[in-house]
Enzyme design. Structure first.
Site, PDB file in Angstrom:
ATOM      1  N   SER A 276       0.835  -1.201   0.000  1.00  0.00           N
ATOM      2  CA  SER A 276       0.000   0.000   0.000  1.00  0.00           C
ATOM      3  C   SER A 276       0.874   1.257   0.000  1.00  0.00           C
ATOM      4  O   SER A 276       1.568   1.527  -0.968  1.00  0.00           O
ATOM      5  CB  SER A 276      -0.970  -0.036   1.172  1.00  0.00           C
ATOM      6  OG  SER A 276      -2.102   0.760   0.909  1.00  0.00           O
TER       7      SER A 276
ATOM      8  N   LYS B 264     -22.524  16.826  10.581  1.00  0.00           N
ATOM      9  CA  LYS B 264     -21.390  17.233  11.408  1.00  0.00           C
ATOM     10  C   LYS B 264     -20.842  16.072  12.236  1.00  0.00           C
ATOM     11  O   LYS B 264     -19.651  16.037  12.562  1.00  0.00           O
ATOM     12  CB  LYS B 264     -21.815  18.386  12.324  1.00  0.00           C
ATOM     13  CG  LYS B 264     -20.689  18.961  13.170  1.00  0.00           C
ATOM     14  CD  LYS B 264     -19.557  19.497  12.306  1.00  0.00           C
ATOM     15  CE  LYS B 264     -18.441  20.072  13.152  1.00  0.00           C
ATOM     16  NZ  LYS B 264     -17.254  20.398  12.349  1.00  0.00           N
TER      17      LYS B 264
END
Length: 337
Positions: A148, A200
């Protein structure tokens, strides 16, 4: 005066002497003559060294760099809490190479499952800057794992070597969060949330993700994934189609990575260095590495103080767990690291 009062006076006197002694020692450590005690304990009073590994030509040198561990910026090493990979120190090494005309090549050893998207990108950009500004070759030696983000930073290299049993690939992006809403309900824990907008508290551990939010997050992941694919395309001179054949998060061993075009040769670190020397006429070049050390008496004193007043092994583990808890973020990371 009876015996008890004499004993009390003696104890008080001993405590006074010990207290004065300790205060004197700390005052000495805080003086400018001995350096900053606070800096010592924080691990910031470091000196940078260059250690020659082999070779005799110091006008043409090869820098040996190593990324060992998860690529995250979690702060610098200290006497009480050492870190496996020091991101800022590694970036400083790259900056040194950028302005050091004696460095004619880089060998980058990678042993990492990857790490943060931001940190991996910072390394990649620095390596690219060195290639463009200095026009020097970069060879990568993959250790047991270069997956990765570990592959991301290797992609711009001129040549990549890996062992047959190296774990590499894992091209992709991952982002995870924990939801313990049901557990909290079982033990009677309630969260009160006040928010300025509908999303939020997105990825809050106390509620499920909505389908709209899931789509938002997937768009972010897809965008970052495409950037990763582009990096591999440019670095390996591969087509998008060929990259995406193996860019589904799968891991590959060295042999399969060679077949897929993700690496250039099967070989160890010694073979990597030998190839770089032969390819660029650097047979006599001094191979060196950067290191830092507390140095001399500071190291000894710091270790002693750390052992006396530092946290226990259990406290260190708790500190690590608390420090590792962060808001969910996108990662170039393989496995459960």
């Amino acid at each position: 005066m009876n015996v008890k009062r004499w004993v009390a006076l003696i104890i008080a006197g001993v405590l006074l002497v010990v207290s004065l002694g300790i205060n004197t020692v700390f005052a000495i450590f805080k003086s400018d003559f001995f350096g900053s005690f606070d800096s010592l304990m924080a691990g910031n009073n470091l000196e940078v060294f260059e250690t020659v590994i082999e070779g005799e030509d110091y006008n043409k040198r090869i820098a040996y760099l190593k990324v060992d561990g998860t690529i995250q910026d979690i702060g610098s090493s200290s006497l009480w809490q050492p870190v496996a990979y020091d991101h800022q120190f590694f970036l400083e090494q790259l900056d040194n190479i950028l302005y050091d005309e004696t460095v004619q090549a880089i060998v980058l050893s990678v042993n990492s499952p990857g790490g943060g998207v931001k940190e991996s990108a910072e390394i990649y950009k620095k390596l690219l800057e060195i290639k463009e500004e200095r026009q020097i070759p970069i060879y990568v030696s993959m250790d047991s794992m270069a997956a990765s983000g570990g592959y991301y930073i290797a992609a711009p290299a001129d040549k990549i070597f890996a062992h047959r049993d190296t774990i590499t690939g894992s091209i992709g992006v991952i982002m995870q969060s924990i939801n313990y809403q049901e557990l909290a309900e079982k033990v009677g824990v309630k969260f009160q949330t006040f928010k300025s907008g509908e999303h939020k508290d997105m990825l809050s551990p106390m509620r499920d993700v909505t389908e709209e939010e899931r789509a938002m997050m997937q768009d972010m992941i897809n965008e970052t994934y495409e950037e990763f694919v582009d990096i591999v395309e440019k670095g390996r001179n591969m087509s998008e189609a060929d990259v995406k054949k193996v860019a589904d998060g799968r891991i590959l061993g060295g042999t399969k990575a060679l077949e897929a075009g993700l690496i250039d040769e099967i070989g160890d670190e010694e073979a990597t260095i030998a190839a770089l020397r032969a390819d660029y006429g650097l047979e006599d070049a001094a191979l060196f590495e950067y290191s830092y050390d507390m140095g001399g008496w500071q190291s000894y004193v710091g270790m002693k103080i750390g052992s006396m007043f530092g946290p226990s092994s259990e406290e260190k583990m708790l500190m690590k767990i608390m420090a590792d808890y962060r808001a969910p973020k996108m990662m170039y990371l393989y496995g459960e690291y």
